[in-house]
Scaffold this motif. Sequence first.
Motif, PDB file in Angstrom:
ATOM      1  N   ALA A 225      -7.456  12.772  -6.556  1.00 54.29           N
ATOM      2  CA  ALA A 225      -8.175  11.890  -7.357  1.00 54.29           C
ATOM      3  C   ALA A 225      -9.546  12.433  -7.948  1.00 54.29           C
ATOM      4  N   SER A 226      -9.723  12.163  -9.290  1.00 58.38           N
ATOM      5  CA  SER A 226     -10.830  12.670 -10.067  1.00 58.38           C
ATOM      6  C   SER A 226     -11.875  11.677  -9.821  1.00 58.38           C
ATOM      7  N   GLN A 227     -11.726  10.525  -9.746  1.00 51.68           N
ATOM      8  CA  GLN A 227     -12.789   9.376  -9.379  1.00 51.68           C
ATOM      9  C   GLN A 227     -12.274   8.388  -8.659  1.00 51.68           C
ATOM     10  N   ILE A 228     -12.867   7.473  -8.094  1.00 50.63           N
ATOM     11  CA  ILE A 228     -12.388   6.472  -7.213  1.00 50.63           C
ATOM     12  C   ILE A 228     -12.658   5.270  -7.792  1.00 50.63           C
ATOM     13  N   LYS A 229     -11.672   4.147  -7.807  1.00 48.99           N
ATOM     14  CA  LYS A 229     -11.801   2.920  -8.245  1.00 48.99           C
ATOM     15  C   LYS A 229     -11.706   1.917  -7.088  1.00 48.99           C
TER      16      LYS A 229
ATOM     17  N   VAL B 141     -10.422   5.944   0.543  1.00 48.72           N
ATOM     18  CA  VAL B 141     -10.997   6.675  -0.559  1.00 48.72           C
ATOM     19  C   VAL B 141     -10.719   8.296  -0.099  1.00 48.72           C
ATOM     20  N   ARG B 142     -11.017   8.290   1.114  1.00 47.80           N
ATOM     21  CA  ARG B 142     -10.411   9.962   1.284  1.00 47.80           C
ATOM     22  C   ARG B 142      -8.979  10.387   1.113  1.00 47.80           C
ATOM     23  N   GLU B 143      -8.311   9.183   1.394  1.00 46.69           N
ATOM     24  CA  GLU B 143      -6.929   9.477   1.083  1.00 46.69           C
ATOM     25  C   GLU B 143      -6.558   9.775  -0.322  1.00 46.69           C
ATOM     26  N   GLN B 144      -7.150   8.916  -1.385  1.00 43.02           N
ATOM     27  CA  GLN B 144      -6.915   9.423  -2.700  1.00 43.02           C
ATOM     28  C   GLN B 144      -7.530  10.633  -3.122  1.00 43.02           C
ATOM     29  N   LEU B 145      -8.788  11.067  -2.546  1.00 43.32           N
ATOM     30  CA  LEU B 145      -9.442  12.273  -2.693  1.00 43.32           C
ATOM     31  C   LEU B 145      -8.353  13.401  -2.278  1.00 43.32           C
TER      32      LEU B 145
ATOM     33  N   ASP C 137       0.799  -1.110  -0.042  1.00 46.52           N
ATOM     34  CA  ASP C 137       0.169  -0.052  -0.167  1.00 46.52           C
ATOM     35  C   ASP C 137       0.845   1.279   0.029  1.00 46.52           C
ATOM     36  N   LEU C 138       1.934   1.044   0.370  1.00 53.76           N
ATOM     37  CA  LEU C 138       3.005   2.241   0.691  1.00 53.76           C
ATOM     38  C   LEU C 138       3.189   3.191  -0.288  1.00 53.76           C
ATOM     39  N   GLU C 139       3.370   2.717  -1.489  1.00 53.63           N
ATOM     40  CA  GLU C 139       3.768   3.273  -2.717  1.00 53.63           C
ATOM     41  C   GLU C 139       2.264   3.972  -3.403  1.00 53.63           C
ATOM     42  N   GLY C 140       1.123   3.536  -2.948  1.00 54.81           N
ATOM     43  CA  GLY C 140       0.153   4.306  -3.227  1.00 54.81           C
ATOM     44  C   GLY C 140      -0.580   3.678  -4.482  1.00 54.81           C
ATOM     45  N   ASP C 141      -0.022   2.643  -5.158  1.00 52.67           N
ATOM     46  CA  ASP C 141      -0.471   2.094  -6.232  1.00 52.67           C
ATOM     47  C   ASP C 141      -1.874   0.965  -6.016  1.00 52.67           C
TER      48      ASP C 141
END
Length: 374
Positions: free
Chosen positions: A143-147, A135-139, A117-121
Amino acid sequence: MQQVIEGAGRVLMPGLIDAHWHSMMAAPSLGAILSGDHRYLTAIAAAESTRTLMRGFTSVRDVGGNSFGLKQAVDEGILPGPRIYPSGAMISVTSGHGDFRQAGDLPRTMGAPGPTDLEGDTAIADSPDEVRMRVREQLMRGASQIKLTAGGGVSSPHSPLDAVTFTPAELRAAVEAAGNWGTYVTVHAYTSQAIREAIDAGVKVIEHGSLMDDDTARLIGQKGVWLSIQPFPDALAEAFPPGSFERQKADEVFVGNNHAYDLAKKYKLKTAWGTDVLFSATLATQQGAILASLTRWYTPAEALVMATGTNGELLQLTGKRNPYPGEIGVVKEGALADLLLVDGDPVADISLITRPEQSFKVIMKDGVIYRNTL
Ligand SMILES: [Zn+2]
């Protein structure tokens, strides 16, 4: 200063859009990714990003991978590349599609990141609270959308294709967190059950849909959900060793995919086109050829509209989180100036887009010329 380019009877078309791209994972081999040297991997991704633009792809919808830094570098003009609509980490459950850990990496403590997880991929989340956090970490990163991965996948070492991964409560947590931020959730899903649970939770886009049945395709249409589907070339399956778990899954998905395209047409689904190239710099060079292979199901004109205007509509689902506000995927006054000047008529001969070096005489993104060989 205005510059006038004499088209001399050539065809002007919108820049191409790939709706299912992984900027960080398209070109490096699986071995290179697993080696974990992320500076090397970033260099590969940066070089591939420039090649992507020079194939005429002026935008990509990135559906998994830590592409935030690459996007920033492209936007700052540090290197040529397409507009990136980033999802950030692909969010999965323990053992799901996106969990590449080995037995020795277990167990994980709730809330703590796994080693990958640490590299964020990718990001692992096993409860509604964890999903919300990831989800909030990506936002937060942009992030423009969540996968999310709602079901089993091909390239993941642990997940069977029939597995449904997130619970309804977890899916709803993601949809709620993304919705609060003004954007949407897309899910990786092959099977009818995974697709239905996602739609029930408020997911707006289904990636793949390869193993869906007739009723599920009808439901996708009734709910106005998007299908983001890819004409998988055989070479994609060949990235996995014959007889391996991954290869068996690939073969099953590829057969189903043909039927899924038939259903998409039957129910006139809002259908986006993408490639999902993974782990192959060679296959990445075929990005235009994969688009042209849509002529198995569509006319050349339909295929070209899908990869430009229709994909452009899909990008608008990002609403206020759209990193590049404006009309995209069209040739129109006032729209974003992503344009290709084609040496020939791609509607009459779609094979032109399989030879971008010769065919695309001018490549422009956001009003900036990246190639002009006239
Ligand atoms: Zn993918």
